[in-house]
Design an enzyme around this catalytic site. Structure first.
Site, PDB file in Angstrom:
ATOM      1  N   SER A   1       0.882  -1.179   0.000  1.00  0.00           N
ATOM      2  CA  SER A   1       0.000   0.000   0.000  1.00  0.00           C
ATOM      3  C   SER A   1       0.913   1.221   0.000  1.00  0.00           C
ATOM      4  O   SER A   1       2.073   1.136   0.431  1.00  0.00           O
ATOM      5  CB  SER A   1      -0.926  -0.006   1.222  1.00  0.00           C
ATOM      6  OG  SER A   1      -0.200  -0.181   2.414  1.00  0.00           O
TER       7      SER A   1
ATOM      8  N   GLU B   1       1.287   5.562   0.638  1.00  0.00           N
ATOM      9  CA  GLU B   1       0.713   6.745   1.305  1.00  0.00           C
ATOM     10  C   GLU B   1       1.158   8.013   0.583  1.00  0.00           C
ATOM     11  O   GLU B   1       2.330   8.161   0.240  1.00  0.00           O
ATOM     12  CB  GLU B   1       1.187   6.761   2.760  1.00  0.00           C
ATOM     13  CG  GLU B   1       0.572   7.897   3.558  1.00  0.00           C
ATOM     14  CD  GLU B   1       0.889   7.773   5.036  1.00  0.00           C
ATOM     15  OE1 GLU B   1       0.636   6.712   5.637  1.00  0.00           O
ATOM     16  OE2 GLU B   1       1.407   8.753   5.588  1.00  0.00           O
TER      17      GLU B   1
ATOM     18  N   TYR C   1      -3.996  13.413   6.447  1.00  0.00           N
ATOM     19  CA  TYR C   1      -4.827  14.524   6.898  1.00  0.00           C
ATOM     20  C   TYR C   1      -3.880  15.452   7.638  1.00  0.00           C
ATOM     21  O   TYR C   1      -3.255  15.030   8.628  1.00  0.00           O
ATOM     22  CB  TYR C   1      -5.844  13.933   7.878  1.00  0.00           C
ATOM     23  CG  TYR C   1      -7.131  14.689   8.048  1.00  0.00           C
ATOM     24  CD1 TYR C   1      -8.055  14.745   7.014  1.00  0.00           C
ATOM     25  CD2 TYR C   1      -7.433  15.296   9.262  1.00  0.00           C
ATOM     26  CE1 TYR C   1      -9.267  15.393   7.192  1.00  0.00           C
ATOM     27  CE2 TYR C   1      -8.645  15.947   9.436  1.00  0.00           C
ATOM     28  CZ  TYR C   1      -9.551  15.981   8.402  1.00  0.00           C
ATOM     29  OH  TYR C   1     -10.743  16.619   8.583  1.00  0.00           O
TER      30      TYR C   1
ATOM     31  N   ARG D   1      -5.566   9.690  16.097  1.00  0.00           N
ATOM     32  CA  ARG D   1      -5.840  10.778  17.037  1.00  0.00           C
ATOM     33  C   ARG D   1      -5.398  12.108  16.448  1.00  0.00           C
ATOM     34  O   ARG D   1      -6.080  13.111  16.552  1.00  0.00           O
ATOM     35  CB  ARG D   1      -5.083  10.511  18.345  1.00  0.00           C
ATOM     36  CG  ARG D   1      -5.445  11.484  19.439  1.00  0.00           C
ATOM     37  CD  ARG D   1      -4.442  11.454  20.550  1.00  0.00           C
ATOM     38  NE  ARG D   1      -3.193  12.081  20.167  1.00  0.00           N
ATOM     39  CZ  ARG D   1      -2.168  12.266  20.976  1.00  0.00           C
ATOM     40  NH1 ARG D   1      -2.246  11.825  22.227  1.00  0.00           N
ATOM     41  NH2 ARG D   1      -1.067  12.849  20.557  1.00  0.00           N
ATOM     42  N   GLY D   2      -4.237  12.098  15.819  1.00  0.00           N
ATOM     43  CA  GLY D   2      -3.692  13.347  15.287  1.00  0.00           C
ATOM     44  C   GLY D   2      -2.747  13.975  16.284  1.00  0.00           C
ATOM     45  O   GLY D   2      -2.768  13.653  17.477  1.00  0.00           O
TER      46      GLY D   2
ATOM     47  N   ALA E   1      -7.831   7.807  19.230  1.00  0.00           N
ATOM     48  CA  ALA E   1      -8.171   6.985  18.061  1.00  0.00           C
ATOM     49  C   ALA E   1      -9.152   5.864  18.419  1.00  0.00           C
ATOM     50  O   ALA E   1     -10.060   5.556  17.644  1.00  0.00           O
ATOM     51  CB  ALA E   1      -6.893   6.410  17.461  1.00  0.00           C
TER      52      ALA E   1
ATOM     53  N   ASP F   1       1.498   1.511  25.919  1.00  0.00           N
ATOM     54  CA  ASP F   1       1.339   1.809  24.493  1.00  0.00           C
ATOM     55  C   ASP F   1       0.720   0.611  23.762  1.00  0.00           C
ATOM     56  O   ASP F   1      -0.193   0.762  22.949  1.00  0.00           O
ATOM     57  CB  ASP F   1       2.719   2.135  23.905  1.00  0.00           C
ATOM     58  CG  ASP F   1       2.621   2.987  22.656  1.00  0.00           C
ATOM     59  OD1 ASP F   1       1.702   3.834  22.581  1.00  0.00           O
ATOM     60  OD2 ASP F   1       3.449   2.803  21.756  1.00  0.00           O
TER      61      ASP F   1
ATOM     62  N   PHE G   1      12.392  14.967  11.654  1.00  0.00           N
ATOM     63  CA  PHE G   1      11.054  14.432  11.871  1.00  0.00           C
ATOM     64  C   PHE G   1      11.104  13.257  12.866  1.00  0.00           C
ATOM     65  O   PHE G   1      10.219  13.116  13.707  1.00  0.00           O
ATOM     66  CB  PHE G   1      10.446  14.006  10.532  1.00  0.00           C
ATOM     67  CG  PHE G   1       9.007  13.645  10.648  1.00  0.00           C
ATOM     68  CD1 PHE G   1       8.068  14.607  10.993  1.00  0.00           C
ATOM     69  CD2 PHE G   1       8.585  12.341  10.445  1.00  0.00           C
ATOM     70  CE1 PHE G   1       6.727  14.274  11.130  1.00  0.00           C
ATOM     71  CE2 PHE G   1       7.255  11.999  10.581  1.00  0.00           C
ATOM     72  CZ  PHE G   1       6.319  12.964  10.928  1.00  0.00           C
TER      73      PHE G   1
HETATM   74  P1  FAD Z   1      -3.782   6.988  19.851  1.00  0.00           P
HETATM   75  O1  FAD Z   1      -3.751   5.549  19.486  1.00  0.00           O
HETATM   76  O2  FAD Z   1      -5.049   7.539  20.343  1.00  0.00           O
HETATM   77  O3  FAD Z   1      -2.650   7.268  20.921  1.00  0.00           O
HETATM   78  C1  FAD Z   1      -1.299   7.025  20.633  1.00  0.00           C
HETATM   79  C2  FAD Z   1      -0.525   6.732  21.887  1.00  0.00           C
HETATM   80  O4  FAD Z   1      -0.504   7.882  22.729  1.00  0.00           O
HETATM   81  C3  FAD Z   1      -1.137   5.631  22.701  1.00  0.00           C
HETATM   82  O5  FAD Z   1      -0.666   4.385  22.238  1.00  0.00           O
HETATM   83  C4  FAD Z   1      -0.702   5.994  24.092  1.00  0.00           C
HETATM   84  O6  FAD Z   1       0.552   5.455  24.341  1.00  0.00           O
HETATM   85  C5  FAD Z   1      -0.636   7.502  24.074  1.00  0.00           C
HETATM   86  N1  FAD Z   1      -1.873   8.069  24.586  1.00  0.00           N
HETATM   87  C6  FAD Z   1      -2.905   8.565  23.890  1.00  0.00           C
HETATM   88  N2  FAD Z   1      -3.880   9.020  24.698  1.00  0.00           N
HETATM   89  C7  FAD Z   1      -3.441   8.800  25.944  1.00  0.00           C
HETATM   90  C8  FAD Z   1      -4.011   9.012  27.223  1.00  0.00           C
HETATM   91  N3  FAD Z   1      -5.231   9.545  27.387  1.00  0.00           N
HETATM   92  N4  FAD Z   1      -3.281   8.639  28.315  1.00  0.00           N
HETATM   93  C9  FAD Z   1      -2.068   8.087  28.186  1.00  0.00           C
HETATM   94  N5  FAD Z   1      -1.484   7.846  26.984  1.00  0.00           N
HETATM   95  C10 FAD Z   1      -2.156   8.194  25.890  1.00  0.00           C
HETATM   96  N6  FAD Z   1      -1.194  12.431  11.991  1.00  0.00           N
HETATM   97  C11 FAD Z   1      -1.938  13.345  11.327  1.00  0.00           C
HETATM   98  O7  FAD Z   1      -2.186  14.438  11.844  1.00  0.00           O
HETATM   99  N7  FAD Z   1      -2.427  13.084  10.063  1.00  0.00           N
HETATM  100  C12 FAD Z   1      -2.205  11.889   9.434  1.00  0.00           C
HETATM  101  O8  FAD Z   1      -2.650  11.685   8.306  1.00  0.00           O
HETATM  102  C13 FAD Z   1      -1.408  10.905  10.116  1.00  0.00           C
HETATM  103  N8  FAD Z   1      -1.166   9.700   9.564  1.00  0.00           N
HETATM  104  C14 FAD Z   1      -0.489   8.732  10.283  1.00  0.00           C
HETATM  105  C15 FAD Z   1      -0.335   7.452   9.733  1.00  0.00           C
HETATM  106  C16 FAD Z   1       0.318   6.456  10.454  1.00  0.00           C
HETATM  107  C17 FAD Z   1       0.468   5.068   9.832  1.00  0.00           C
HETATM  108  C18 FAD Z   1       0.840   6.721  11.761  1.00  0.00           C
HETATM  109  C19 FAD Z   1       1.559   5.656  12.524  1.00  0.00           C
HETATM  110  C20 FAD Z   1       0.689   8.001  12.296  1.00  0.00           C
HETATM  111  C21 FAD Z   1       0.030   9.022  11.585  1.00  0.00           C
HETATM  112  N9  FAD Z   1      -0.169  10.285  12.117  1.00  0.00           N
HETATM  113  C22 FAD Z   1      -0.924  11.218  11.435  1.00  0.00           C
HETATM  114  C23 FAD Z   1       0.419  10.663  13.413  1.00  0.00           C
HETATM  115  C24 FAD Z   1      -0.538  10.431  14.592  1.00  0.00           C
HETATM  116  O9  FAD Z   1      -1.651  11.269  14.484  1.00  0.00           O
HETATM  117  C25 FAD Z   1       0.244  10.741  15.855  1.00  0.00           C
HETATM  118  O10 FAD Z   1       1.253   9.779  16.053  1.00  0.00           O
HETATM  119  C26 FAD Z   1      -0.593  10.907  17.108  1.00  0.00           C
HETATM  120  O11 FAD Z   1       0.223  11.508  18.116  1.00  0.00           O
HETATM  121  C27 FAD Z   1      -1.137   9.608  17.675  1.00  0.00           C
HETATM  122  O12 FAD Z   1      -2.147   9.126  16.895  1.00  0.00           O
HETATM  123  P2  FAD Z   1      -2.765   7.665  17.178  1.00  0.00           P
HETATM  124  O13 FAD Z   1      -3.943   7.510  16.327  1.00  0.00           O
HETATM  125  O14 FAD Z   1      -1.732   6.624  17.125  1.00  0.00           O
HETATM  126  O15 FAD Z   1      -3.229   7.907  18.693  1.00  0.00           O
END
Ligand code: FAD
Length: 310
Positions: free
Chosen positions: A35, A37, A69, A127-128, A147, A180, A238
């Site tokens: 895939s 990106e 995004y 989550r972003g 997320a 995590d 980065f």
């Molecule tokens: P989550 O899974 O919600 O959290 C990530 C980690 O943060 C958790 O595993 C945990 O360890 C910690 N955490 C979160 N909430 C808490 C809490 N309440 N208490 C304690 N610990 C917590 N970002 C963008 O803006 N746009 C994109 O298009 C984008 N694409 C991505 C694609 C991929 C494949 C990856 C891996 C990342 C991408 N990101 C993107 C970055 C991502 O948004 C960031 O890494 C963000 O900080 C975490 O997103 P997540 O969905 O993994 O979060």
């Protein structure tokens, strides 16, 4: 020979790698699933570059192509347009990244519904990161906090194919590696179909993470994110932000090539090819490429992996 000596020499035999390590070539292995990106373009010139990239990679028939995004939801309209055009004008299966930042649940749900109505079936639910200038992440009042919540919300809307992010070297905000992993498990249990990893450079980092995922009972695919290094300085910058380590050997390989793009690209292809071949030899059969909207390195590495135009 004492027991200790005996034990030492046995350990040494186990740990000493064979002098000539041969990795199987792709002709000996099934071609993996890929895939790609992309990020949404900012202007007409970058849009033309993106579409040239898409057309070059399209014949490789990836399983899906995803569109990021922008931080803080800044590319919302451009992400939608790119995803919609991919659906309209190509044979590719588009996936839309969606984040929780700067939007209420209703707004996120509305975007997801619009995607579903437009035939987009795959969401990368994230989550972003905090918007530029903000040090820490604060959930939007009335928004999805993380997320896991968004995955649950998407599941209520339609039977999307849902990918989530995973962090082989641990997310920088995580309280511990186990916490995590627990977050990842919760996203999967909430309904995600696969995780795509943050990039990494040592194949071992991913393989050890995969072992931990399996031990934690995670059974969905954990697809390695592969970043072909085109610009070492910016990857280094980065990586410091996203918690990916940059090994010394990688720095040494790019040392002295700052002004020599042609050699840098050859080195980049060699590094990424080595990485994917080790993973492939270890049974990994899916790869997600961070293309940075440049097709050549991704195309070359896909070729080395045994993927040919359909
Ligand atoms: P989550 O899974 O919600 O959290 C990530 C980690 O943060 C958790 O595993 C945990 O360890 C910690 N955490 C979160 N909430 C808490 C809490 N309440 N208490 C304690 N610990 C917590 N970002 C963008 O803006 N746009 C994109 O298009 C984008 N694409 C991505 C694609 C991929 C494949 C990856 C891996 C990342 C991408 N990101 C993107 C970055 C991502 O948004 C960031 O890494 C963000 O900080 C975490 O997103 P997540 O969905 O993994 O979060």
């Amino acid at each position: 020979m004492s027991n200790m000596e005996d034990r030492g020499s046995t350990l040494e035999r186990w740990l000493t790698p064979p002098r000539v390590a041969t990795l199987p070539w792709p002709s000996e292995l099934a071609a993996p699933k890929l895939s790609f990106e992309f990020f949404p373009p900012k202007n007409a010139k970058l849009e033309a570059d993106l579409w040239a990239c898409i057309r070059r990679l399209e014949p490789l028939a990836p399983r899906f192509v995803s569109v990021t995004y922008g931080a803080g939801g800044s590319t919302r309209a451009r992400t939608h347009e790119t995803v919609a055009r991919l659906g309209r004008e190509t044979s590719l299966t588009p996936a839309a990244h969606l984040t929780c930042v700067g939007a209420t649940r209703e707004e996120v749900d509305e975007v997801a519904r619009t995607y579903w109505q437009a035939g987009v079936r795959h969401i990368v639910a994230l989550r972003g990161d905090p918007p530029a200038g903000a040090a820490t992440y604060e959930p939007h009042p009335g928004g999805y906090a993380q997320a896991e919540d968004m995955v649950r919300g998407l599941r209520r809307i339609a039977p999307f194919d849902i990918s989530v992010g995973a962090y082989p070297e641990v997310h920088p905000a995580a309280l511990s590696p186990d916490a995590d992993l627990d977050f990842l498990k919760r996203k999967i249990d909430a309904g995600a179909n696969r995780a795509i990893t943050q990039y990494f450079f040592d194949a071992d980092v991913y393989l050890r993470f995969l072992d931990r995922c399996h031990a934690a009972g995670i059974t969905v695919p954990i697809v390695p994110g592969i970043m072909p290094v085109t610009n070492f300085a910016s990857v280094k910058r980065f990586s410091a932000m996203c918690g990916a380590s940059v090994p010394d050997w990688l720095a040494r390989l790019f040392d002295g090539l700052e002004e020599d793009e042609a050699t840098r690209r050859l080195v980049a292809a060699t590094v990424a090819a080595e990485q994917v071949r080790i993973l492939q030899a270890n049974g990994v059969d899916e790869f997600h490429f961070y293309t940075l909207n440049r097709p050549d390195l991704t195309y070359a590495i896909a070729h080395i992996l045994g993927v040919r135009p359909a």
